[in-house]
Design a protein around this motif. Structure first.
Motif, PDB file in Angstrom:
ATOM      1  N   ASP A 354       0.857  -1.246   0.101  1.00  0.00           N
ATOM      2  CA  ASP A 354       0.144  -0.081   0.066  1.00  0.00           C
ATOM      3  C   ASP A 354       0.902   1.476  -0.097  1.00  0.00           C
ATOM      4  OD1 ASP A 354      -2.310  -1.489  -0.182  1.00  0.00           O
ATOM      5  OD2 ASP A 354      -2.524  -1.372   2.025  1.00  0.00           O
ATOM      6  N   THR A 355       1.959   1.296   0.362  1.00  0.00           N
ATOM      7  CA  THR A 355       3.022   2.263   0.579  1.00  0.00           C
ATOM      8  C   THR A 355       3.610   2.607  -0.769  1.00  0.00           C
ATOM      9  OG1 THR A 355       3.344   2.366   2.803  1.00  0.00           O
ATOM     10  CG2 THR A 355       5.027   3.390   1.605  1.00  0.00           C
ATOM     11  N   MET A 356       4.281   1.401  -1.383  1.00  0.00           N
ATOM     12  CA  MET A 356       5.177   1.289  -2.382  1.00  0.00           C
ATOM     13  C   MET A 356       4.157   1.564  -3.531  1.00  0.00           C
ATOM     14  SD  MET A 356       7.935   1.336  -1.596  1.00  0.00           S
ATOM     15  CE  MET A 356       8.785   1.018  -3.076  1.00  0.00           C
ATOM     16  N   ALA A 357       3.260   1.144  -3.914  1.00  0.00           N
ATOM     17  CA  ALA A 357       2.297   1.126  -5.025  1.00  0.00           C
ATOM     18  C   ALA A 357       2.106   2.585  -5.557  1.00  0.00           C
ATOM     19  CB  ALA A 357       1.042   0.366  -4.966  1.00  0.00           C
ATOM     20  N   PRO A 358       1.477   3.465  -4.551  1.00  0.00           N
ATOM     21  CA  PRO A 358       1.614   4.908  -5.117  1.00  0.00           C
ATOM     22  C   PRO A 358       2.844   5.462  -5.445  1.00  0.00           C
ATOM     23  CG  PRO A 358       0.772   4.551  -2.840  1.00  0.00           C
ATOM     24  CD  PRO A 358       0.996   3.393  -3.367  1.00  0.00           C
ATOM     25  N   LEU A 359       3.799   5.356  -4.479  1.00  0.00           N
ATOM     26  CA  LEU A 359       5.266   5.880  -4.849  1.00  0.00           C
ATOM     27  C   LEU A 359       5.852   5.398  -6.088  1.00  0.00           C
ATOM     28  CD1 LEU A 359       6.700   5.603  -1.186  1.00  0.00           C
ATOM     29  CD2 LEU A 359       5.938   7.684  -2.393  1.00  0.00           C
ATOM     30  N   ARG A 360       5.635   4.378  -6.205  1.00  0.00           N
ATOM     31  CA  ARG A 360       6.328   3.633  -7.642  1.00  0.00           C
ATOM     32  C   ARG A 360       5.429   4.382  -8.790  1.00  0.00           C
ATOM     33  NH1 ARG A 360       4.627  -1.022  -8.666  1.00  0.00           N
ATOM     34  NH2 ARG A 360       3.617  -1.734  -6.881  1.00  0.00           N
ATOM     35  N   THR A 361       4.022   4.498  -8.803  1.00  0.00           N
ATOM     36  CA  THR A 361       3.443   5.105  -9.880  1.00  0.00           C
ATOM     37  C   THR A 361       3.795   6.614 -10.127  1.00  0.00           C
ATOM     38  OG1 THR A 361       1.509   3.716  -9.090  1.00  0.00           O
ATOM     39  CG2 THR A 361       1.055   5.565 -10.350  1.00  0.00           C
ATOM     40  N   TYR A 362       4.034   7.333  -9.025  1.00  0.00           N
ATOM     41  CA  TYR A 362       4.079   8.765  -9.182  1.00  0.00           C
ATOM     42  C   TYR A 362       5.425   9.260  -9.051  1.00  0.00           C
ATOM     43  CZ  TYR A 362      -0.770   8.919  -8.728  1.00  0.00           C
ATOM     44  OH  TYR A 362      -2.512   8.660  -8.915  1.00  0.00           O
ATOM     45  N   CYS A 363       6.403   8.530  -8.568  1.00  0.00           N
ATOM     46  CA  CYS A 363       7.763   8.803  -8.366  1.00  0.00           C
ATOM     47  C   CYS A 363       9.009   7.918  -9.295  1.00  0.00           C
ATOM     48  CB  CYS A 363       8.177   8.757  -6.858  1.00  0.00           C
ATOM     49  SG  CYS A 363       7.105   9.477  -5.757  1.00  0.00           S
ATOM     50  N   LYS A 364       8.372   7.008  -9.985  1.00  0.00           N
ATOM     51  CA  LYS A 364       9.240   6.067 -10.805  1.00  0.00           C
ATOM     52  C   LYS A 364      10.275   6.991 -11.726  1.00  0.00           C
ATOM     53  CE  LYS A 364       5.590   4.886 -13.980  1.00  0.00           C
ATOM     54  NZ  LYS A 364       4.675   4.104 -14.380  1.00  0.00           N
ATOM     55  N   HIS A 365       9.787   8.029 -12.062  1.00  0.00           N
ATOM     56  CA  HIS A 365      10.613   8.795 -13.220  1.00  0.00           C
ATOM     57  C   HIS A 365      11.452   9.809 -12.594  1.00  0.00           C
ATOM     58  CE1 HIS A 365       7.407  11.616 -11.485  1.00  0.00           C
ATOM     59  NE2 HIS A 365       8.206  12.442 -11.916  1.00  0.00           N
ATOM     60  N   ASP A 366      11.570   9.882 -11.353  1.00  0.00           N
ATOM     61  CA  ASP A 366      12.724  10.439 -10.761  1.00  0.00           C
ATOM     62  C   ASP A 366      13.666   9.748 -10.049  1.00  0.00           C
ATOM     63  OD1 ASP A 366      14.005  12.133  -8.434  1.00  0.00           O
ATOM     64  OD2 ASP A 366      12.575  13.727  -9.041  1.00  0.00           O
ATOM     65  N   VAL A 367      14.877   9.975 -10.808  1.00  0.00           N
ATOM     66  CA  VAL A 367      16.102   8.864 -10.344  1.00  0.00           C
ATOM     67  C   VAL A 367      16.335   9.248  -8.755  1.00  0.00           C
ATOM     68  CG1 VAL A 367      17.620  10.744 -11.205  1.00  0.00           C
ATOM     69  CG2 VAL A 367      18.320   8.188 -11.005  1.00  0.00           C
ATOM     70  N   ILE A 368      16.445  10.414  -8.361  1.00  0.00           N
ATOM     71  CA  ILE A 368      16.849  10.505  -6.883  1.00  0.00           C
ATOM     72  C   ILE A 368      15.743   9.927  -6.102  1.00  0.00           C
ATOM     73  CG2 ILE A 368      17.125  12.329  -5.175  1.00  0.00           C
ATOM     74  CD1 ILE A 368      19.037  12.331  -7.496  1.00  0.00           C
ATOM     75  N   ILE A 369      14.488   9.959  -6.262  1.00  0.00           N
ATOM     76  CA  ILE A 369      13.317   9.465  -5.436  1.00  0.00           C
ATOM     77  C   ILE A 369      13.536   7.986  -5.490  1.00  0.00           C
ATOM     78  CG2 ILE A 369      10.933   9.039  -5.094  1.00  0.00           C
ATOM     79  CD1 ILE A 369      12.095  11.617  -4.329  1.00  0.00           C
ATOM     80  N   VAL A 370      13.689   7.367  -6.561  1.00  0.00           N
ATOM     81  CA  VAL A 370      13.965   5.924  -6.823  1.00  0.00           C
ATOM     82  C   VAL A 370      15.099   5.554  -5.954  1.00  0.00           C
ATOM     83  CG1 VAL A 370      14.666   4.155  -8.550  1.00  0.00           C
ATOM     84  CG2 VAL A 370      12.786   5.944  -9.095  1.00  0.00           C
ATOM     85  N   LYS A 371      16.181   6.003  -6.195  1.00  0.00           N
ATOM     86  CA  LYS A 371      17.325   5.778  -5.383  1.00  0.00           C
ATOM     87  C   LYS A 371      16.864   5.513  -3.837  1.00  0.00           C
ATOM     88  CE  LYS A 371      20.916   8.515  -4.207  1.00  0.00           C
ATOM     89  NZ  LYS A 371      21.501   8.177  -2.911  1.00  0.00           N
ATOM     90  N   ARG A 372      16.494   6.696  -3.323  1.00  0.00           N
ATOM     91  CA  ARG A 372      16.439   6.906  -2.184  1.00  0.00           C
ATOM     92  C   ARG A 372      15.085   5.647  -1.523  1.00  0.00           C
ATOM     93  NH1 ARG A 372      16.622  11.129   1.687  1.00  0.00           N
ATOM     94  NH2 ARG A 372      18.363  11.757   0.172  1.00  0.00           N
ATOM     95  N   LEU A 373      14.133   5.270  -2.546  1.00  0.00           N
ATOM     96  CA  LEU A 373      13.111   4.016  -2.139  1.00  0.00           C
ATOM     97  C   LEU A 373      14.065   2.799  -2.172  1.00  0.00           C
ATOM     98  CD1 LEU A 373      10.124   5.049  -4.209  1.00  0.00           C
ATOM     99  CD2 LEU A 373      10.394   5.178  -1.653  1.00  0.00           C
ATOM    100  N   LEU A 374      15.043   2.673  -3.035  1.00  0.00           N
ATOM    101  CA  LEU A 374      15.785   1.401  -3.145  1.00  0.00           C
ATOM    102  C   LEU A 374      16.687   1.434  -1.632  1.00  0.00           C
ATOM    103  CD1 LEU A 374      16.794   1.331  -6.682  1.00  0.00           C
ATOM    104  CD2 LEU A 374      15.290  -0.452  -5.444  1.00  0.00           C
TER     105      LEU A 374
END
Length: 424
Positions: A354-374
């Protein structure tokens, strides 16, 4: 009778989160104090002080009326301005961050007390002004009461200055997220302290007796201790079906019992479930994950475009998940080390998705956000010792990598992520 009394007490306790609760109590206190001063004035307190400390007593009727009128008008102006500031705060928080933040902001105890001080001062001055007789000598004038009105006005001015400081701090998103984190972490730590060995046997409830909800709303609070007492007194295990914070429709299954119970007992059990139209973090830590996720998603919207706030929200999520890793997916309520009530909880896998699904949907294009999520997911992976939790984390890592590969097209971005050893 006992269950009904407990229900009434819980209803009164829930009123503390309403914006008008503390202002109403303090307003009644101000009115009661005004009547107390009427009584003391009838005993001649102003006359006594006029003889001993004449500087402390207002002994001119026109001056007293002017002071009280001015204080009333000024206090009303301050109160209106303060209420306007609260409305601006709520509107900005709803527009820029998340509507889910509103219940927490409305229940700010300090702001409620300050508004109560304004109302109490106004009521005290009004009643004191009424007590001034059209004609009379200086000994009949409630001079000491007028002096106290001046003191209350000074307190109101000090409260107003503090209110301006507090409201300017409350609107800052970093402070909002920090408050969310502190409340939810406190709740999680409390739940962890209450947990015991959950490997105890608890019979399957497939053939148990089901009972339905009679109300509709969010399941805000469950009095598990009271339910456990009922279960123990009737030697009957009980399972609570819905998770706290979930929306319950009428006729949905609310709980199951190991054996059938009398109608009166069932009615008593039903009073231990409190429904509301809103949710509070103090009652349900899962709401903190929702709020932080919504703040991050809202920050990444084109209209706001604030990746810094999204990064801060992810950092707070990392800390909360580190606490959640320590909690079991199954919870019991014990009496004398015997589990009597099984409570449904949001399991880790569902919470993570429930947390990652919206974050992946709306933040997947931002490399900095992706890195922080990983970074967050790998950190949690290193902390976890539960195989089920590890599987959920691995699935979310793979899902994030897959979405990021589709959304990010710049090779330099892939090189940047690869240098962080995430191997995309």
């Amino acid at each position: 009778m006992k269950e009904r009394l407990l229900y009434i007490l819980r209803s009164i306790y829930n009123l503390k989160d309403k914006i008008a609760f503390f202002p109403t109590l303090i307003a009644f206190a101000g009115s009661a104090f005004a009547y107390l001063m009427f009584y003391l004035e009838s005993l001649g307190i102003s006359k006594y002080l006029l003889e001993i400390l004449p500087d402390l007593v207002i002994n001119n009727t026109d001056t007293a009326r002017t002071l009280l009128t001015t204080i009333i008008a000024g206090s009303i102006s301050i109160m209106v301005f303060s209420f306007s500031m609260v409305m601006v705060l709520l509107n900005q928080a709803s527009s820029n961050f998340s509507p889910r933040l509103l219940p927490g902001l409305i229940s700010n105890r300090r702001h409620q007390v300050i508004l109560g001080i304004y109302v109490a001062t106004i009521l005290y001055c009004i009643f004191t002004l009424i007590s001034i007789r059209p004609s009379g000598n200086e000994y009949q004038l409630p001079g000491f009461s007028v002096l106290l009105a001046i003191v209350f006005m000074v307190i109101s001015l000090g409260s107003f200055i503090y209110f301006i400081h507090s409201i300017s701090q409350s609107i800052q998103i970093n402070n909002i997220m920090d408050k969310i984190f502190r409340k939810s972490s406190t709740r999680l730590i409390h739940l962890l302290d209450c947990e015991k060995d959950n490997n105890l046997p608890f019979k399957s409830s497939n053939n148990w007796h089901s009972y339905q909800a009679t109300k509709t709303g969010y399941l805000q609070h469950i009095s598990l201790e009271n339910i456990a007492e009922v279960a123990k007194s009737h030697d009957c295990k009980i399972e609570v079906i819905p998770t706290k914070g979930s929306f319950i429709l009428e006729k949905d299954t609310l709980f199951k019992t190991e054996k059938p119970l009398d109608k009166d007992i069932l009615e008593g059990l039903s009073t231990n479930f409190d429904f509301a139209k809103s949710e509070l973090i103090e009652d349900n830590y899962v709401l903190a994950f929702k709020q932080l996720t919504e703040i991050a998603v809202k920050a990444m919207s084109p209209g706001i475009n604030d990746p810094g706030t999204a990064l801060n929200a992810i950092d707070y999520l990392s800390q909360l998940y580190a606490l959640r890793l320590k909690k079991n997916d199954i919870s019991y309520t014990y009496i004398d080390n015997t589990p009597w009530v099984l409570i449904a909880t949001v399991n880790f896998s569902t919470l993570m998705y429930d947390t990652m699904a919206p974050l992946r949907t709306y933040c997947k294009h931002d490399v900095i956000i992706v890195k922080r999520l990983l970074t967050m997911l790998n950190h949690l992976k290193n902390l976890s010792t539960n195989s089920i939790y590890l599987k959920s984390i691995d699935e979310e890592i793979e899902n994030l990598k897959e979405d990021a590969l589709r959304a990010i097209t710049n090779e330099r971005d892939f090189e940047y992520i690869e240098t962080e050893n995430f191997n995309i």
